[in-house]
Design a protein around this motif. Sequence first.
Motif, mmCIF file in Angstrom:
data_model
loop_
_atom_site.group_PDB
_atom_site.id
_atom_site.type_symbol
_atom_site.label_atom_id
_atom_site.label_comp_id
_atom_site.label_asym_id
_atom_site.label_seq_id
_atom_site.Cartn_x
_atom_site.Cartn_y
_atom_site.Cartn_z
ATOM 1 N N GLY A 6 -16.408 -1.554 -33.921
ATOM 2 C CA GLY A 6 -15.451 -0.642 -33.125
ATOM 3 C C GLY A 6 -14.457 0.130 -33.965
ATOM 4 O O GLY A 6 -13.623 1.022 -33.159
ATOM 5 N N CYS A 7 -14.992 1.347 -35.673
ATOM 6 C CA CYS A 7 -14.181 2.281 -36.054
ATOM 7 C C CYS A 7 -15.546 3.300 -35.818
ATOM 8 O O CYS A 7 -16.128 2.526 -35.644
ATOM 9 N N ILE A 8 -14.705 4.461 -35.696
ATOM 10 C CA ILE A 8 -15.938 5.839 -35.391
ATOM 11 C C ILE A 8 -15.656 6.005 -36.901
ATOM 12 O O ILE A 8 -14.934 6.810 -37.360
ATOM 13 N N LEU A 27 -20.009 5.452 -32.428
ATOM 14 C CA LEU A 27 -19.477 4.301 -32.460
ATOM 15 C C LEU A 27 -19.590 2.815 -33.730
ATOM 16 O O LEU A 27 -21.108 2.682 -33.196
ATOM 17 N N GLY A 151 -10.725 2.839 -33.693
ATOM 18 C CA GLY A 151 -12.111 3.129 -32.755
ATOM 19 C C GLY A 151 -11.404 3.552 -30.785
ATOM 20 O O GLY A 151 -10.419 3.084 -31.072
#
Length: 156
Positions: A6-8, A27, A151
């Motif tokens: 879920g992090c970018i 993503l 994210g």
Amino acid sequence: PHLSVGCILIATENLFDARPFDGAKILIVRADESTGVQGLIINKPMSWDSLHKHEQYFELLKEAPLQFGGPVVIRGLPLVALTRIPIEGKSSEVMKNVHFIDPVGALSLVGEIRAGNNSVHDFRFFLGYCGWGWEQLFGEIHRGDWNVTEGSFEWA
């Protein structure tokens, strides 16, 4: 930095000449110390018409958005997907209302769409994905190639 599903990842100026990562926002869809990290470039749209090789296969998908997801493409399984709705046994949650479908799941999804069991409008398809070993990606982050942020993903 904390890195999780879920992090970018946002490419820094260090990757200015490193295609396809120049200007990329990625993503993270899978992150595990033993198997590595997978992600999708979410800001590089492309045209279905550029995929002549599989034109008949992709014809029914052309109403869905297509993006370049990354340089890793599995022979015979070129697509992965994101969907707003969970699909039991085929998708994994990335964040609220965003679920990842791997290449094998995307192939079976095409059959489901063809059979009328799913609507193409519920999906965003990606040609390929990005992949790193755990230590490899953290090395790139520490070198300053990537910034890591919380994210968010827009369907529009």
